[in-house]
Structure formats: structure tokens, C-alpha cells
Enzyme design. Structure first.
Site, PDB file in Angstrom:
ATOM      1  N   ASP A   8       4.759  -2.353  25.348  1.00 27.37           N
ATOM      2  CA  ASP A   8       4.761  -2.875  26.749  1.00 27.37           C
ATOM      3  C   ASP A   8       5.847  -2.166  27.430  1.00 27.37           C
ATOM      4  O   ASP A   8       6.385  -2.590  28.435  1.00 27.37           O
ATOM      5  CB  ASP A   8       5.422  -4.453  26.497  1.00 27.37           C
ATOM      6  CG  ASP A   8       4.629  -5.124  25.652  1.00 27.37           C
ATOM      7  OD1 ASP A   8       3.530  -5.365  25.831  1.00 27.37           O
ATOM      8  OD2 ASP A   8       5.108  -5.720  24.619  1.00 27.37           O
ATOM      9  N   GLN A  31       0.351  -0.026  21.762  1.00 22.57           N
ATOM     10  CA  GLN A  31       1.688  -0.371  20.890  1.00 22.57           C
ATOM     11  C   GLN A  31       2.714   0.643  21.202  1.00 22.57           C
ATOM     12  O   GLN A  31       2.864   1.307  22.138  1.00 22.57           O
ATOM     13  CB  GLN A  31       1.311  -0.733  19.488  1.00 22.57           C
ATOM     14  CG  GLN A  31       0.551  -1.815  19.083  1.00 22.57           C
ATOM     15  CD  GLN A  31      -1.000  -1.719  19.056  1.00 22.57           C
ATOM     16  OE1 GLN A  31      -1.238  -0.695  18.694  1.00 22.57           O
ATOM     17  NE2 GLN A  31      -1.807  -2.575  19.308  1.00 22.57           N
ATOM     18  N   GLY A  37      -2.052  -4.664  25.116  1.00 26.67           N
ATOM     19  CA  GLY A  37      -2.472  -4.934  26.671  1.00 26.67           C
ATOM     20  C   GLY A  37      -2.012  -3.549  27.549  1.00 26.67           C
ATOM     21  O   GLY A  37      -0.794  -3.236  27.214  1.00 26.67           O
ATOM     22  N   HIS A  38      -2.807  -3.506  28.439  1.00 28.41           N
ATOM     23  CA  HIS A  38      -2.252  -2.418  29.516  1.00 28.41           C
ATOM     24  C   HIS A  38      -2.924  -3.238  30.737  1.00 28.41           C
ATOM     25  O   HIS A  38      -3.742  -3.570  30.884  1.00 28.41           O
ATOM     26  CB  HIS A  38      -3.338  -1.262  29.242  1.00 28.41           C
ATOM     27  CG  HIS A  38      -3.114  -0.413  27.985  1.00 28.41           C
ATOM     28  ND1 HIS A  38      -1.827   0.483  27.717  1.00 28.41           N
ATOM     29  CD2 HIS A  38      -3.720  -0.629  26.906  1.00 28.41           C
ATOM     30  CE1 HIS A  38      -2.188   0.994  26.331  1.00 28.41           C
ATOM     31  NE2 HIS A  38      -3.172   0.150  25.865  1.00 28.41           N
ATOM     32  N   LYS A  89       2.714   1.972  29.781  1.00 29.63           N
ATOM     33  CA  LYS A  89       1.906   3.236  29.484  1.00 29.63           C
ATOM     34  C   LYS A  89       0.621   3.183  30.323  1.00 29.63           C
ATOM     35  O   LYS A  89       0.218   4.114  30.712  1.00 29.63           O
ATOM     36  CB  LYS A  89       1.380   3.129  28.059  1.00 29.63           C
ATOM     37  CG  LYS A  89       2.555   3.365  26.972  1.00 29.63           C
ATOM     38  CD  LYS A  89       2.023   3.379  25.570  1.00 29.63           C
ATOM     39  CE  LYS A  89       1.629   1.932  24.953  1.00 29.63           C
ATOM     40  NZ  LYS A  89       2.590   0.861  24.907  1.00 29.63           N
TER      41      LYS A  89
END
Length: 427
Positions: free
Chosen positions: A13, A222, A40-41, A16
Site C-alpha cells: 500500500d 505487495q 490493490g493498486h 506503487k
């Protein structure tokens, strides 16, 4: 050989997606090399927010090839949902390429993920229940189903029947209802038809592009402290987010990697269980969470928050061979009177020279903090490092000194243009 790896240096988180999106403006190809739909991005372009789980962050760009490589475990349902959501917003997804060697997440993986973690009681990992760990387990057990199997009708029917016989026995141990073969078959055969046009040998594709001197961006999911070997085991993911995961997860030789950029959030967060030395269970932690909107992209869970842990970033720098740090979310610290940075760990009165493997020790370390005066001004409009407030530059310069890696990028807001580029040799 312009190939760049972007990897997280903390517990994930870090932002990225935003950095990859920015760099993807000059990239020909963006590659996800590990993880799955548990990552999640969030990408913000011209005020438009895109939440991605499986698709590479470069998918927002026209004329960019976006590769899901062999090291990723792919939930076809999630991939198709994401593609459809982007199509509905006018995004062209024809440039997505899916590795024929990637492993497929099936319903029994998701079910076993949740059931097995709940069975651990107080020792639970805090999994996202997306089936990622069980899919990697099947890969290691050599009973996994790959994308090449999924799109081969006869092979998939045979492999699914064999696996369901085993998996339904495993599910029965938790008192769960068995999965119906015909129902799963019909669902996944439909997925196979939809994904078939995107399936290629991505190893051959990427090596051809490298030989042609194309600009390739490898995007990790991650982060270092969630790496299966190097993170806070067992509170980790099931793959290798470090830069060393690229050769295995994408089929690209180590010598073909040109640069590695480590994404560093200007403070720290983590989701789930496990030690977190700089965690702030107080009003500081609450303020960081609210100012940074620190809630999981995939799960919506509130993230644990704390001050920057420089020893962790230093460790990530050693593991991944970082050329530069990209500092994200510096603007979240705009409203703080003072800011702290952990520069060392102390354990039983002694300064540690390494990150402890033992979680018992890591949970008992005392962070050694340095305190910085805040800048108390909005930095989101700044586009030059020289124009940053003096106190912000002091914080960044000390971070580079403690970590031993120069700052190459500074993000001062969520939008693509809210970025300061310091390093001149990125692509």
C-alpha cells in the site's frame, strides 16, 4: 536495455500504482510478475480514480502492452470484471497479455483460504480470502491448473475432475458443502473463451521486446515485508515481491534488469496481523489514517498506521538492490507539527544491525526515533525539489542517508501530474 523494476519496500500500500502509472507514460510494456487479486493498486488520472487488482497499472495508457506474467496467480472472474469495468469507461484492453504458464485460482482455493485461516483461531494470518495462498500451494504440490490447461477443453475437464475429488474431501474436513463439477466447469469454460485471445507465451514476448530495446516496466504487488522468505513470516503473502521475483516470475534473466526503484510511503502502514514496530495506536495513528484515507483497496479494512520505519526500507534496499527511492504520500504529512522517523531498533539495550527473523524479537524491539519539525504547508502544487519546504527536504535527505539509497521521485499528491522527478536517468 531500459528495464525497470518497481517494488514496495514496506508492508504494501505504498502507492506503487501511481508511480508505475507515471513511469508507464514512457514504457512500451508494463508487467505484473507475482501476486494475485489480493493486491490493490489505485491510479488517479485527471481526477479519475481506477482501482486495479490483477491488471497492470499501465493499462490506463494507450498503446501499452500490459502483461500478466507466469508468476501471477490469476482469478479469471476478477480479471474479466476488471477488463469490463475499464471497457465501460472507454479504456482499450486489447493490449493485455496473459501468460499461458500462470496458475488459475479456482473456487476451492477461495473457500479453503477463508476456512483454513478461520480454523487457526487466534493464530490466523488475516488473509484476504482471495485464494492466493492455496493456489500457490497447489502450484508447489504440482496439482495446479495453469492457463494453458484452462484453454484446452479436454485437459481442463480432466484436471478439474481430478482436483475436485481431492478438494471436496478437504472442504468436508471444515464441514463445507462440496463443489459441483458441472457448475464449476461451465463457469470456467466461459472464462476460458473470454480470455483465450489474450493468452500468449509471455516469456518469449518479453525477451523479444528486451532484445528489441523496448522500455519495460516490471510492477510488483505487495511489498518486501510481505515476501514469503524475507517478510514477517508467517504474516506474509505467498510470493516474492522483491526484485529477485522478476527473473522467476516473468522469465527474464537477472542481467537484463537495468534499474530497481523502491516505493517508500513517507510513513508506514500494514494490513492484517504481525509485528509493526512503529505502529501508533493513538491520535497520531488516527490522524495518519484519516489524512491518508488508509483503507484497503481490495478489502476496505482500516490499515494500521505508524511513523516511517527506515530500517525496514534499508533492508528492502539491500534485498532488491535499489537504485532509487520513490517517496509517496509526502503530502499526507503536511498538517503535522512534528514528524518522527525510526532510524534504528534497540533490543535489550543494544542497537540491532539487522531486521530480526524472530517475530518475538521484532515485536519487542524499541524504535529509535529522530524528530523533525513539520512544514505545515500544502505541497501538492510543487513540481520542483528545490521548491519543497526546507523541513520537507531535511526529512527526505535524512531518509536517504539512513537508508543508503538516493531519492529519485517524490509524489506530492494522488494525481499523475503531482510528481517531482529528481533522477534524470529513469528510462
Amino acid at each position: 536495455m531500459p528495464t525497470i523494476v518497481v517494488t514496495g519496500t514496506q508492508w504494501g500500500d505504498e502507492g506503487k500504482g501511481k508511480v508505475v502509472d507515471y513511469l508507464a507514460q514512457k514504457a512500451d510494456t508494463v508487467v505484473r510478475y507475482q501476486g494475485g487479486s489480493n493486491a490493490g493498486h489505485t491510479v488517479v488520472v485527471a481526477g479519475e480514480e481506477y482501482k486495479l487488482r490483477l491488471l497492470p497499472s499501465g493499462v490506463i495508457h494507450k498503446n501499452t502492452v500490459n502483461v500478466i506474467a507466469n508468476g501471477v496467480v490469476v482469478d479469471p472472474e476478477v480479471m474479466i470484471q476488471e477488463m469490463d469495468a475499464l471497457i465501460a469507461r472507454g479504456i482499450d484492453v486489447s493490449g493485455i497479455r496473459l501468460s499461458n504458464r500462470a496458475h488459475v485460482v479456482l473456487p476451492y482455493h477461495r473457500m479453503l483460504d477463508g476456512l483454513s485461516d478461520e480454523a487457526r483461531g487466534s493464530g490466523k494470518i488475516g488473509t484476504t480470502k482471495r485464494g492466493i495462498g492455496p493456489c500457490y500451494m497447489d502450484k508447489a504440490r504440482r496439482i495446479g491448473i495453469r492457463v494453458c490447461d484452462l484453454i484446452d477443453t479436454d485437459e481442463f475437464r480432466k484436471r478439474l475432475k481430478e482436483n475436485l475429488e481431492l478438494k471436496n474431501k478437504e472442504l468436508s474436513l471444515y464441514g463445507a458443502e462440496p463443489l459441483d463439477y458441472e457448475k464449476v466447469l461451465a463457469e470456467y469454460e466461459a472464462y476460458a473463451e473470454r480470455l483465450r485471445p489474450h493468452v500468449v507465451d509471455t516469456i518469449a514476448l518479453l525477451n523479444r521486446e528486451i532484445a528489441a530495446n523496448k522500455k519495460i516496466l516490471f510492477e510488483g504487488a505487495q511489498a518486501t515485508m510481505l515476501d514469503i522468505d524475507y517478510g514477517t513470516y508467517p504474516y506474509v503473502t505467498a510470493s516474492h515481491p522483491v526484485s529477485g521475483g522478476v527473473p522467476v516470475g516473468a522469465g527474464v534473466a537477472p542481467r537484463k534488469i537495468d534499474k530497481v526503484i523502491g516505493i517508500v510511503k513517507a510513513y508506514c502502514t500494514r494490513v492484517g496481523e504481525g509485528p509493526f514496530p512503529t505502529e501508533q495506536l493513538n491520535e497520531i495513528g488516527d490522524k495518519l489514517r484519516e489524512a491518508g484515507h488508509e483503507f484497503g483497496t481490495v478489502t476496505g479494512r482500516p490499515r494500521r498506521t505508524g511513523w516511517l520505519d527506515a530500517p525496514v526500507v534499508r533492508y528492502a534496499g539491500e534485498l532488491s538492490g535499489l537504485d532509487y527511492m520513490a517517496i509517496t504520500r509526502l503530502d499526507i504529512l503536511d498538517g503535522f507539527d512534528e514528524i518522527k522517523m525510526c532510524v534504528d531498533y534497540k533490543y535489550k539495550g543494544e542497537i540491532l544491525k539487522e531486521i530480526p527473523a524472530s517475530l518475538k524479537v521484532l515485536a519487542e524491539v524499541e524504535p529509535v526515533y529522530e524528530t523533525f519539525e513539520g512544514w505545515k504547508t500544502d505541497i501538492s502544487g510543487i513540481r520542483s525539489y528545490e521548491d519543497l519546504p526546507a523541513n520537507a527536504k531535511k526529512y527526505l535527505e535524512r531518509m536517504a542517508e539512513v537508508v543508503g539509497v538516493p531519492v529519485g521521485i517524490v509524489s506530492v499528491g494522488p494525481n499523475r501530474d503531482e510528481t517531482i522527478i529528481i533522477a534524470s536517468d529513469l528510462f
